[in-house]
Write an enzyme that holds these catalytic residues in place. Structure first.
Site, PDB file in Angstrom:
ATOM      1  N   HIS A   4      50.357  21.781  24.477  1.00  0.00           N
ATOM      2  CA  HIS A   4      49.849  21.112  25.677  1.00  0.00           C
ATOM      3  C   HIS A   4      50.236  19.642  25.654  1.00  0.00           C
ATOM      4  CE1 HIS A   4      47.513  21.068  29.311  1.00  0.00           C
ATOM      5  NE2 HIS A   4      46.707  20.120  28.854  1.00  0.00           N
ATOM      6  N   CYS A  10      42.989  26.596  39.248  1.00  0.00           N
ATOM      7  CA  CYS A  10      42.975  27.513  38.114  1.00  0.00           C
ATOM      8  C   CYS A  10      44.291  27.644  37.361  1.00  0.00           C
ATOM      9  CB  CYS A  10      42.552  28.915  38.572  1.00  0.00           C
ATOM     10  SG  CYS A  10      41.152  28.947  39.706  1.00  0.00           S
ATOM     11  N   HIS A  69      42.284  18.853  23.049  1.00  0.00           N
ATOM     12  CA  HIS A  69      42.799  18.322  24.316  1.00  0.00           C
ATOM     13  C   HIS A  69      42.797  16.795  24.210  1.00  0.00           C
ATOM     14  CE1 HIS A  69      43.426  17.539  28.564  1.00  0.00           C
ATOM     15  NE2 HIS A  69      43.662  18.836  28.744  1.00  0.00           N
ATOM     16  N   CYS A  81      45.323  25.898  33.834  1.00  0.00           N
ATOM     17  CA  CYS A  81      44.819  26.393  32.543  1.00  0.00           C
ATOM     18  C   CYS A  81      45.180  27.855  32.291  1.00  0.00           C
ATOM     19  CB  CYS A  81      43.304  26.227  32.476  1.00  0.00           C
ATOM     20  SG  CYS A  81      42.766  24.521  32.269  1.00  0.00           S
ATOM     21  N   HIS A  82      45.159  28.662  33.349  1.00  0.00           N
ATOM     22  CA  HIS A  82      45.327  30.108  33.159  1.00  0.00           C
ATOM     23  C   HIS A  82      46.742  30.611  33.421  1.00  0.00           C
ATOM     24  CE1 HIS A  82      40.992  30.672  32.668  1.00  0.00           C
ATOM     25  NE2 HIS A  82      40.818  29.871  33.712  1.00  0.00           N
ATOM     26  N   MET A 134      35.376  25.723  30.594  1.00  0.00           N
ATOM     27  CA  MET A 134      35.497  26.272  31.946  1.00  0.00           C
ATOM     28  C   MET A 134      34.607  25.468  32.886  1.00  0.00           C
ATOM     29  SD  MET A 134      36.564  28.570  34.138  1.00  0.00           S
ATOM     30  CE  MET A 134      36.020  29.396  35.656  1.00  0.00           C
TER      31      MET A 134
END
Length: 572
Positions: free
Chosen positions: A355, A75, A397, A78-79, A116
């Site tokens: 990113h 996780c 992305h 991304c978070h 997700m």
């Protein structure tokens, strides 16, 4: 009568005290143990401060530690370590507690078309683990410790000194057509011969290698794991092997080497997610020279951010410089390595949540996704200036993107998206196609959201797009391919997951198309859980027909694949 709120507070304080005492009594694991590939990451091993929220559902110490480990592995990328969000939404307790455990369980188990992953239905997490994570993210996140020069030097290992290494290539491998394949959950890479399709060697690395990068000469392979361990592999040795390694933080993604004339193979740079910093190292030993923090204020709102993680790093071909993305602040740092004692850093304001990205076809312009801002920033690496900030689809992305000649608009660079089904094509020629330059000239419709990579090759007429994070198995187990000369025709779907011939019930997510050196084959990872069968599928680029399947019990959770020649020369 007892006050329930006071009882809850007291229980939380008692739990925090127990955790604190245990952390103080727990000896620090030896570096060798921390380095065991595929085990828990250093974030899961070092003592942390646990701050538990009294409004959160109860968790035992063992459950909390299990949640911390899963969060890091699945996780945090991304978070965020502190859960403030970036590619993924913030998971701070002011948002998770009002949502409640049952809502969070559904979201974790089934995922969403916006990117997700469906952690439960894919088999990555059991129902018990889904329940555990739904409760874990309602507690305050633990803050990891810092990691500086002392810790880096203690982790540095030079197993073969530069003067003991070969002076010429000592093997018969065709290095240009060698692939470095990430074996994510095994903590390894597999070197695979592009012609024979045979595994040359499996090499221990850090956990969940994120990228492999080549030195300018094509001799050294640098791989960096999510646990911030860098392995330096000498491809000239009789048998390619690790010659040095270092740990530059607790979580990381990016590594790159110097490419400007006169500095080839001299330096390496790596950036970490935690602590938020980058380090410049000797290129042949990984010995750290200089560490720089990226903490600072965000673009636009000018608010201080404690966790600006280092995402993409690319090396300039026009100046002795590295281009470094500070994700959360939205700042692109142009770091000159001409004089490391008097370090010069040019800061370019772009947009938050920078990113990944790559160069245009000329190697002059760096195009990078500010994913949660739904923008692509363009930097002129010759002039060190922001050229454009372009609105694109939802959560771009691109990986490194895809460069090709559009039949109408000339040279373009393409990105797919995590958050929607579109592909944005951006004009990249400010000389012959000035009106189209730095604009979205066309938007294509793809299979769906959840795409991670888009790819083509200068010798190909195909554009390939994956959708591994889409919760629909039909989409995550297949790829879309376009004819560049006839984009209006739409895409053809190839059932790569079925072509793999895997019989068990693994997720079979298809991820990251990668070309061989000749540009006539496309390699795909068929990514299942570590206890399921995975594979690599090779497709003939011209015919779009199955060419080969590589199955081997050593291919545990294969994800990224990096062809040596294409990585060395920025071919994408």
């Amino acid at each position: 009568m007892k006050n329930p709120r006071l009882v809850n507070v007291a229980a939380a304080l008692l739990t925090t005290l127990v955790l604190s005492v245990q952390a103080q009594q727990s000896p620090t694991a030896p570096l060798e143990k921390a380095y065991q590939a595929g085990d828990s990451s250093p974030v899961g091993n070092v003592p942390l401060v646990h701050s538990l929220n009294p409004k959160a559902p109860p968790m035992t110490v063992a459950e909390f530690d299990a949640g911390r480990k899963i969060y890091f592995e699945r996780c945090a990328g991304c978070h965020g370590v502190l859960r403030k969000g970036a590619t993924g939404k913030p998971l701070t307790t002011d948002k998770t507690i009002p949502n409640g455990t049952e809502y969070l369980k559904v979201f974790i188990k089934y995922g969403s078309p916006g990117g997700m992953p469906n952690w439960g239905t894919s088999g990555e997490l059991t129902d018990d683990q889904v329940d555990l994570m739904a409760r874990y993210i309602q507690h305050e996140p633990p803050t990891p410790p810092e990691w500086g020069m002392k810790e880096m030097m203690a982790s540095l290992k030079v197993t073969v000194a530069p003067d003991k290494r070969p002076t010429k290539k000592m093997n018969k491998l065709d290095l240009g057509n060698l692939f470095s394949v990430t074996l994510r959950d095994a903590g390894e890479i597999a070197l695979i011969d592009g012609k024979t399709k045979q595994i040359v060697k499996v090499i221990k690395t850090g956990y969940a290698v994120h990228i492999s990068r080549m030195s300018s000469s094509g001799r050294y392979l640098y791989v960096i794991g999510r646990d911030a361990r860098i392995n330096l592999i000498d491809l000239w040795m009789e048998e390619p092997s690790n010659v040095a390694e270092i740990k530059i933080g607790l979580e990381a993604r990016s590594v790159e080497t110097s490419k400007f004339k006169g500095y080839e193979d001299k330096l390496a740079i790596a950036g970490s997610y935690w602590p938020p910093q980058f380090v410049i190292m000797d290129g042949d030993t990984l010995k750290p020279i200089r560490i720089e923090s990226t903490r600072g204020v965000t673009v636009g709102t000018q608010e201080y951010h404690p966790e600006p993680r280092v995402a993409a790093i690319v090396a300039s071909h026009y100046n002795p410089e590295f281009i470094v993305n500070a994700k959360e602040t939205g700042k692109i740092l142009v770091v000159s390595y001409k004089d490391l004692k008097n370090l010069k850093v040019t800061t370019i304001d772009a947009a938050q949540f920078l990113h990944d990205g790559g160069m245009d076809s000329t190697g002059r312009y760096f195009l990078t996704a500010a994913n949660a801002s739904n923008k692509v920033a363009v930097v002129d690496t010759k002039e060190d200036k922001l050229t454009a900030l372009i609105d694109v689809g939802k959560v771009p992305h691109p990986g490194r993107g895809a460069n090709f000649i559009h039949p109408k608009f000339g040279p373009v660079w393409a990105t797919s998206h995590l958050g929607d089904e579109t592909i944005s094509l951006i004009g990249t020629d400010p000389i012959k196609h000035k009106m189209q330059a730095w604009h979205v000239v066309e938007t294509l419709k793809a299979q769906g959201g959840g795409s991670l990579f888009i790819k083509t090759h200068p010798k190909s007429q195909n554009l390939w797009v994956d959708t591994p994070l889409n919760p629909d198995a039909k989409l995550s187990q297949s790829v879309a391919v376009y004819d560049i000369k006839n984009l209006g025709k739409g895409f053809e779907v190839l059932p790569i997951g079925d072509w793999a011939g895997i019989k068990d019930d693994g997720a079979r997510r298809i991820v990251q198309p990668e070309y061989n050196m000749a540009g006539d084959e496309v390699w795909f990872s068929v990514w299942s859980a570590k206890d399921k069968t995975s594979a690599l599928v090779i497709v003939d680029d011209k015919t779009r027909k199955l060419k080969a399947v590589i199955k081997d019990p050593r291919l545990i959770t294969p994800t990224g694949k990096f062809n040596v020649n294409n990585t060395q020369h920025d071919v994408y």
